[in-house]
Design a protein around this motif. Structure first.
Motif, PDB file in Angstrom:
ATOM      1  N   LEU A  65       0.836  -1.192   0.000  1.00 29.11           N
ATOM      2  CA  LEU A  65       0.000   0.000   0.000  1.00 29.11           C
ATOM      3  C   LEU A  65       0.874   1.247   0.000  1.00 29.11           C
ATOM      4  CD1 LEU A  65      -2.834   1.291   0.240  1.00 29.11           C
ATOM      5  CD2 LEU A  65      -2.585   1.146   2.718  1.00 29.11           C
ATOM      6  N   LYS A  66       0.582   2.153  -0.929  1.00 30.04           N
ATOM      7  CA  LYS A  66       1.285   3.426  -0.998  1.00 30.04           C
ATOM      8  C   LYS A  66       0.286   4.509  -0.617  1.00 30.04           C
ATOM      9  CE  LYS A  66       4.472   5.838  -3.968  1.00 30.04           C
ATOM     10  NZ  LYS A  66       5.459   5.552  -2.927  1.00 30.04           N
ATOM     11  N   SER A  67       0.634   5.324   0.340  1.00 32.22           N
ATOM     12  CA  SER A  67      -0.343   6.307   0.812  1.00 32.22           C
ATOM     13  C   SER A  67       0.302   7.664   1.036  1.00 32.22           C
ATOM     14  CB  SER A  67      -0.958   5.818   2.131  1.00 32.22           C
ATOM     15  OG  SER A  67      -1.839   6.796   2.648  1.00 32.22           O
ATOM     16  N   PRO A  68      -0.446   8.738   0.738  1.00 32.04           N
ATOM     17  CA  PRO A  68       0.044  10.085   1.090  1.00 32.04           C
ATOM     18  C   PRO A  68      -0.128  10.360   2.582  1.00 32.04           C
ATOM     19  CG  PRO A  68      -2.091  10.221  -0.001  1.00 32.04           C
ATOM     20  CD  PRO A  68      -1.713   8.774  -0.007  1.00 32.04           C
ATOM     21  N   TYR A  69      -0.695   9.401   3.310  1.00 35.68           N
ATOM     22  CA  TYR A  69      -0.935   9.581   4.747  1.00 35.68           C
ATOM     23  C   TYR A  69      -0.105   8.590   5.560  1.00 35.68           C
ATOM     24  CZ  TYR A  69      -4.866  11.912   2.601  1.00 35.68           C
ATOM     25  OH  TYR A  69      -5.626  12.728   1.807  1.00 35.68           O
ATOM     26  N   ALA A  70       0.001   8.879   6.866  1.00 37.68           N
ATOM     27  CA  ALA A  70       0.806   8.031   7.749  1.00 37.68           C
ATOM     28  C   ALA A  70      -0.001   6.798   8.134  1.00 37.68           C
ATOM     29  CB  ALA A  70       1.230   8.812   8.983  1.00 37.68           C
ATOM     30  N   VAL A  71      -0.314   5.995   7.121  1.00 38.65           N
ATOM     31  CA  VAL A  71      -1.271   4.915   7.313  1.00 38.65           C
ATOM     32  C   VAL A  71      -0.725   3.840   8.246  1.00 38.65           C
ATOM     33  CG1 VAL A  71      -0.569   3.757   5.185  1.00 38.65           C
ATOM     34  CG2 VAL A  71      -2.888   3.447   6.037  1.00 38.65           C
TER      35      VAL A  71
END
Lengths: 102, 252
Positions: free
Chosen positions: B157-163
């Motif tokens: 998973l690539k996320s712009p958030y601190a997932v």
């Protein structure tokens, strides 16, 4: 067989060095008997069993009755055969599935 | 509309009339019996979603989550009898659910939780052990063209958030107050043995793993990452992947 071109030849050394360094930093998880958990049959309450992955097998939360003999739960190693199971012929959980006693 | 279509449509929409012609076996009021059944169907699906997405639920609270899930359930019937698969469409739904817009990272947290469940139910495979890595190393000239096979449970998973941090904070790893949700994070999910592992990825590692998963050779994968991510740390990334058990074979 194709001849590796120069860029790949450099990469071979780089890659081997990187993999070697990575291996010296970490060890791969040891195979087989090392896990901290074991699969314990006959101890899960209804619907609370863990998954048995793979084709055609039962999966998490599908057991129909408490202490079902062919449904397992992942438990800390060594604890399975010390966990009471009212359906088990031995009176405790087992590491293999079993037929519940009546 | 067939009776069956009418029946299932009425199940998910409380505004609809109960299909005509229904009778109860004991002569009680079919409207009441149908309402009980409708409630059981909807509630069981909401419960299944709450079980699959515990962190998503905690982030918005039980009341909000259940209200959102109710809207989702009404427009998304299960396509399979396996409840564990129900909810794979929830992240996209969350992303487009206006009331959740103030929590922009919610959809990606739901994505991570779905990956977790998928990894949990994925096929078993044994991670490559040290001896096998050492023997691959002995054949170093062939390494650039070798292909690393990833564990079948691997999810990325690539996320712009601190997932990852958001998820980990909810596992009790650290306080949620310390997490800046707007820092980008990539995550690896894998189930090397009985338990699912969730691991934050270093810079470039996501792209590297994507290349490997696509079947690119070891050499090509490293070169491709180097082009887009000059600070990619190959040694540390390999060490992470070996340690977590994400590699199951090196094929020459």
């Amino acid at each position: 067989m194709t001849k590796p071109h120069a860029q790949n030849a450099i990469s071979a050394i780089t890659l081997a060095a990187a993999l070697g360094a990575a291996l010296s930093m970490t060890s791969a998880p040891v195979a087989a008997a090392e896990g901290a958990n074991e699969h314990c049959y006959g101890v899960a309450l209804k619907g609370k069993n863990d998954c048995k992955a793979g084709p055609g097998t039962t999966c998490a939360g599908t057991s129909k009755v408490d202490y079902q003999g062919n449904a397992w739960k992942s438990v800390p190693k060594g604890s399975c055969e010390k966990t009471a199971s009212p359906t088990s012929p031995t009176g405790f959980g087992q590491l293999q599935e079993f037929k519940e006693k009546a | 509309m067939t009776l069956q279509a009418e029946f299932s449509a009425a199940l998910l929409d409380a505004e609809r009339l109960v299909p005509s012609g229904l009778i109860a076996w004991n002569g009680s009021n079919p409207d009441k019996r149908f309402a009980v059944y409708r409630n059981n169907v909807v509630t069981s699906l909401i419960d299944a979603l709450a079980d699959t997405f515990p962190v998503t639920l905690e982030l918005v609270g039980d009341e909000f989550f259940r209200a959102m899930a109710r809207v989702f359930v009404a427009q998304t019937l299960p396509r399979s009898p396996i409840l564990a698969e129900y909810g794979d469409a929830l992240p996209v739904f969350v992303e487009n659910f206006p009331p959740a817009a103030s929590v922009p990272y919610l959809a990606d947290v739901a994505r991570l939780e779905m990956l977790y469940l998928t990894a949990y139910h994925a096929a078993d495979a044994r991670p490559l052990d040290n001896a096998a890595f050492q023997s691959a190393l002995a054949d170093s000239a062939a390494l650039p063209n070798a292909r690393m096979r990833l564990h079948p449970s691997v999810g990325l998973l690539k996320s712009p958030y601190a997932v990852f941090s958001l998820w980990a904070a909810h596992q009790g790893a650290f306080g949620i107050g310390t997490v800046d949700p707007y820092r980008a994070e990539d995550v690896l999910v894998v189930r090397p043995r009985s338990d699912v592992e969730v691991m934050p990825l270093r810079s470039g590692a996501f792209y590297f793993l994507e290349q490997l998963a696509d079947g690119a050779s070891f050499g090509d994968s490293v070169m491709a990452v180097g082009e887009v991510q000059p600070d990619f740390d190959l040694v540390a990334t390999l060490s992470d992947l070996i340690g977590v058990g994400a590699v199951i074979a090196i094929n020459f």
